[in-house]
Motif scaffolding. Structure first.
Motif, mmCIF file in Angstrom:
data_model
loop_
_atom_site.group_PDB
_atom_site.id
_atom_site.type_symbol
_atom_site.label_atom_id
_atom_site.label_comp_id
_atom_site.label_asym_id
_atom_site.label_seq_id
_atom_site.Cartn_x
_atom_site.Cartn_y
_atom_site.Cartn_z
ATOM 1 N N THR A 188 1.052 -1.214 -0.145
ATOM 2 C CA THR A 188 -0.017 -0.147 -0.034
ATOM 3 C C THR A 188 0.861 1.394 0.094
ATOM 4 N N LYS A 189 0.314 2.631 0.049
ATOM 5 C CA LYS A 189 1.073 3.747 0.002
ATOM 6 C C LYS A 189 1.862 3.573 1.179
ATOM 7 N N SER A 190 1.565 3.412 2.307
ATOM 8 C CA SER A 190 1.955 3.542 3.660
ATOM 9 C C SER A 190 2.837 2.267 4.170
ATOM 10 N N SER A 191 2.532 1.141 3.606
ATOM 11 C CA SER A 191 3.056 0.009 4.282
ATOM 12 C C SER A 191 3.590 -1.147 2.991
ATOM 13 N N ILE A 250 -0.119 -9.743 6.487
ATOM 14 C CA ILE A 250 0.931 -9.156 7.268
ATOM 15 C C ILE A 250 1.173 -7.636 6.886
ATOM 16 N N THR A 251 1.378 -6.822 7.841
ATOM 17 C CA THR A 251 1.569 -5.427 7.302
ATOM 18 C C THR A 251 3.052 -4.932 8.004
ATOM 19 N N TYR A 252 3.933 -4.188 7.337
ATOM 20 C CA TYR A 252 4.991 -3.680 7.932
ATOM 21 C C TYR A 252 4.860 -1.959 7.431
ATOM 22 N N LYS A 291 6.029 1.504 6.657
ATOM 23 C CA LYS A 291 7.138 1.850 5.722
ATOM 24 C C LYS A 291 8.018 2.950 6.401
ATOM 25 N N PRO A 292 9.003 2.972 6.961
ATOM 26 C CA PRO A 292 9.921 3.843 7.323
ATOM 27 C C PRO A 292 9.705 5.053 6.815
ATOM 28 N N VAL A 293 10.178 6.390 7.178
ATOM 29 C CA VAL A 293 10.010 7.463 6.809
ATOM 30 C C VAL A 293 11.048 7.924 5.684
ATOM 31 N N GLU A 294 12.267 6.960 5.744
ATOM 32 C CA GLU A 294 13.386 6.852 4.791
ATOM 33 C C GLU A 294 12.601 6.402 3.613
ATOM 34 N N ILE A 295 11.944 5.554 3.594
ATOM 35 C CA ILE A 295 11.408 4.667 2.489
ATOM 36 C C ILE A 295 10.328 5.544 1.785
ATOM 37 N N LEU A 296 9.516 6.086 2.672
ATOM 38 C CA LEU A 296 8.378 6.998 1.830
ATOM 39 C C LEU A 296 9.131 8.551 0.998
ATOM 40 N N ALA A 297 10.069 8.774 2.067
ATOM 41 C CA ALA A 297 10.889 9.791 1.245
ATOM 42 C C ALA A 297 11.275 9.445 -0.066
#
Length: 203
Positions: A98-101, A168-170, A172-178
């Motif tokens: 997904t966008k955030s995970s 299962i959801t993980y 995403k760290p802010v570094e990955i999102l950026a």
């Protein structure tokens, strides 16, 4: 390789874009000869598919290896359909972000939620799924975190179970999102080969 190094590799790769079926398809050719192909939803920019291949020791291209998403099945004959029907109860593991995970789905797992355990093995840099009834066991890594040399965080991991599917959801760290936001800016600069005059556009 460090995070910025991975972004630089993406920028340096020879890229070709195609539009079709509501998808934006990007093909990357890296300096070491490896290939990566991605498909994004044109409307949402959501990653739908990521696959890799590289040349064998004899110089021929190997098969594509799926990292995210799943390949569409080709038209099937009667025998193929029967074989798939027979194996339809086997667990099917696939990643669908997904966008955030980062998100993984394991279909055909009929056990109740309290049977499952999903944990992070920091030393082995992987996640582990197992059942208390010893019917299923799976280890899997998160290549995105490896490419950016980011640690695994147990607090980012969660799971749920519905309709015989373990999800299962993980987060995403802010570094990955950026980095993903930065990559989308780069990809938007590439004119699709079949958008306009039809000539193949690469960058």
């Amino acid at each position: 390789m460090a995070g910025p190094g991975w972004l630089e590799q993406l920028r340096a790769a020879r890229k070709t874009a195609l539009l079709g079926d509501g998808k934006r398809k990007i093909h990357y050719l890296f300096e070491d000869g490896k290939e990566m192909a991605e498909e994004y939803d044109v409307t949402t920019n959501q990653l739908l598919l990521r696959k890799w291949r590289e040349k064998t020791s004899l110089g021929a291209y190997g098969n594509w290896q799926i990292e995210v998403g799943e390949l569409a099945l080709p038209a099937l004959g009667t025998l193929d359909r029967e074989l798939i029907k027979e194996s339809s109860t086997n667990p099917v593991f696939m990643r669908k972000d997904t966008k955030s995970s980062f998100q993984w789905r394991i279909r055909n797992l009929p056990y109740p939620k309290d049977v499952y355990s999903v944990t992070v093995e920091k030393d082995q840099r992987c996640c582990v799924v197992h059942t208390t009834n010893k019917k299923y066991f799976k280890k899997f890594s998160i290549p995105d975190l490896d490419r950016f040399h980011l640690p695994l965080n147990s607090n980012a991991l969660s799971f749920t179970h519905a309709n015989n599917t373990l999800i299962i959801t993980y987060q995403k760290p802010v570094e990955i999102l950026a980095a993903e936001e930065e990559l989308q800016k780069e990809l938007k600069k590439i004119k699709a080969a079949n958008d306009g005059d039809g000539e193949c556009k690469t960058q």
